[in-house]
Each structure stands twice: as structure tokens, then as C-alpha cells.
Design a protein around this motif. Sequence first.
Motif, PDB file in Angstrom:
ATOM      1  N   LEU A  40       7.598 -19.579  13.295  1.00 13.30           N
ATOM      2  CA  LEU A  40       7.810 -20.781  12.486  1.00 13.30           C
ATOM      3  C   LEU A  40       9.187 -20.737  11.819  1.00 13.30           C
ATOM      4  CD1 LEU A  40       6.448 -23.379  11.464  1.00 13.30           C
ATOM      5  CD2 LEU A  40       5.595 -22.056   9.538  1.00 13.30           C
ATOM      6  N   GLY A  41       9.586 -19.584  11.310  1.00 17.08           N
ATOM      7  CA  GLY A  41      10.915 -19.448  10.717  1.00 17.08           C
ATOM      8  C   GLY A  41      12.018 -19.673  11.736  1.00 17.08           C
ATOM      9  N   ALA A  42      11.850 -19.127  12.931  1.00 13.70           N
ATOM     10  CA  ALA A  42      12.845 -19.334  13.991  1.00 13.70           C
ATOM     11  C   ALA A  42      12.932 -20.811  14.373  1.00 13.70           C
ATOM     12  CB  ALA A  42      12.491 -18.486  15.212  1.00 13.70           C
ATOM     13  N   ALA A  43      11.791 -21.477  14.462  1.00 10.97           N
ATOM     14  CA  ALA A  43      11.788 -22.907  14.791  1.00 10.97           C
ATOM     15  C   ALA A  43      12.437 -23.732  13.681  1.00 10.97           C
ATOM     16  CB  ALA A  43      10.361 -23.385  15.052  1.00 10.97           C
ATOM     17  N   CYS A  44      12.189 -23.375  12.422  1.00 16.03           N
ATOM     18  CA  CYS A  44      12.822 -24.086  11.301  1.00 16.03           C
ATOM     19  C   CYS A  44      14.333 -23.865  11.314  1.00 16.03           C
ATOM     20  CB  CYS A  44      12.228 -23.641   9.974  1.00 16.03           C
ATOM     21  SG  CYS A  44      10.577 -24.283   9.660  1.00 16.03           S
ATOM     22  N   GLY A  45      14.774 -22.655  11.619  1.00 20.88           N
ATOM     23  CA  GLY A  45      16.202 -22.394  11.738  1.00 20.88           C
ATOM     24  C   GLY A  45      16.828 -23.198  12.866  1.00 20.88           C
ATOM     25  N   ALA A  46      16.142 -23.262  14.008  1.00 20.65           N
ATOM     26  CA  ALA A  46      16.637 -24.045  15.139  1.00 20.65           C
ATOM     27  C   ALA A  46      16.681 -25.533  14.790  1.00 20.65           C
ATOM     28  CB  ALA A  46      15.754 -23.814  16.362  1.00 20.65           C
ATOM     29  N   LEU A  47      15.703 -26.004  14.018  1.00 20.32           N
ATOM     30  CA  LEU A  47      15.695 -27.406  13.602  1.00 20.32           C
ATOM     31  C   LEU A  47      16.921 -27.723  12.754  1.00 20.32           C
ATOM     32  CD1 LEU A  47      13.749 -29.852  13.957  1.00 20.32           C
ATOM     33  CD2 LEU A  47      12.928 -29.348  11.669  1.00 20.32           C
ATOM     34  N   TYR A  48      17.287 -26.801  11.852  1.00 17.93           N
ATOM     35  CA  TYR A  48      18.496 -26.987  11.046  1.00 17.93           C
ATOM     36  C   TYR A  48      19.744 -26.966  11.926  1.00 17.93           C
ATOM     37  CZ  TYR A  48      22.380 -25.986   7.953  1.00 17.93           C
ATOM     38  OH  TYR A  48      23.591 -26.025   7.321  1.00 17.93           O
ATOM     39  N   LEU A  49      19.781 -26.072  12.909  1.00 13.61           N
ATOM     40  CA  LEU A  49      20.936 -26.015  13.804  1.00 13.61           C
ATOM     41  C   LEU A  49      21.021 -27.230  14.710  1.00 13.61           C
ATOM     42  CD1 LEU A  49      20.969 -22.246  14.817  1.00 13.61           C
ATOM     43  CD2 LEU A  49      22.497 -23.420  13.214  1.00 13.61           C
ATOM     44  N   LEU A  50      19.920 -27.939  14.871  1.00 10.97           N
ATOM     45  CA  LEU A  50      19.905 -29.149  15.684  1.00 10.97           C
ATOM     46  C   LEU A  50      20.387 -30.359  14.887  1.00 10.97           C
ATOM     47  CD1 LEU A  50      19.185 -30.233  18.474  1.00 10.97           C
ATOM     48  CD2 LEU A  50      16.870 -30.628  17.628  1.00 10.97           C
TER      49      LEU A  50
END
Length: 195
Positions: free
Chosen positions: A122-132
Motif C-alpha cells: 500500500l505504501g509503494a502504491a501510494c508513493g507511485a500515485l504521488y509520482l504519477l
Amino acid sequence: LYTSHFFRETTPVHPEDMSAPLYPWMLAAAFSVTGADHRVAQVFSVAAGVAMIVLTWAAGRRFFDDTTAILGSLLVALHPDLVILSSWAMTETLYGALFLFILLLFPDATQVRDGWFRPAILGAACGALYLLRANGLAVAAAIGIAILLGGPIAAKARQGLRAWRGPLLRAALCASVSRAVVGPWLVRHARGCGS
């Protein structure tokens, strides 16, 4: 990225340096294999649009019922704006699909029985969402707060600090992994842009 601009630390700083990097990185990786072609970028959007339909169905089924899942996925599949966005080389459909993935993953990440793997994902997905897209930061903050508060509120029978221990550790893990995903981009900005 394709021209090693990511690693440059000299001025001038271009306005495009401030945009979220994940989509350009994905395109650069694809273009390095296929060559610069707009149709390749459209494939990302179409695939994300299809993923949004499937993830909307999964969210409807998980949080409501089969009828809601079918109606929701039909609305996403037939919504004119989403159909148009799915054919353009833009980040909206990819952001929507990743956001739905986060919503589907969130309830499992708050459960003690599921261990620490899901809060990390979930943390990795949230980080990727910010990078998107930069507004993904608000989603990450909301997810962290919800993890933190979800455990003690759900476990009303437990009293005191023990009710906070697991949720606090899961929220910290989620935030740490998210920060690790975003960290290189933040370091790059600090070194190259001074921000």
C-alpha cells in the motif's frame, strides 16, 4: 530520463522538471524499446482504462454487491469522458486505476492477521500515485491517517495504548515505504532545483 536529464544538476531548470515523473519514465522505457510513437503512449491509457473497469467491478463487489459491481463497471466503461481519456496519452486513467487498486488493498492492510506485506505494498502504491500525479500526496496522507485510526476505532473492546500499537506500526511502515519510493525524486529536486 531517455536523455539522462533526470540526473542533471545544472541550471537552467525547466518548468517540466516540476511535473510528476512516473508517466514520463514509463513512456521513456517504452520508447527506448519501440521508438517514440504516440500509439505506444495510447496503449498505456487504453490498458489503464480497461483496468479501471475491472477494478471498479472488484471494488463494487467487495464493498457492496454484485449488482453494484456490474452497474459501476458499466458506468465506467460507457462514461463518455472516461472513454475519451482512455484514448489519449494522459495520466488520468492510470491514476484512476492505481487509486482503485489502493482502495481495494486498503482494508487488508489494516488487518493484523495479514501481516506487514500489505501495508508495505500500500505504501509503494501510494508513493507511485504521488509520482504519477502530485495530488496523490493527499491520498497517501488520507490512507496513513485511516490506517492509524482504523485499528483503535474498530477494536473498541481494547483499551489504552495497546490498541494503537499495531495501527501505528502499520501506518509507519506504509509511510516509510511510500517515502522510499518517492525519495529519489525528492532528492533529485533538492539537488537540481533547490526545492
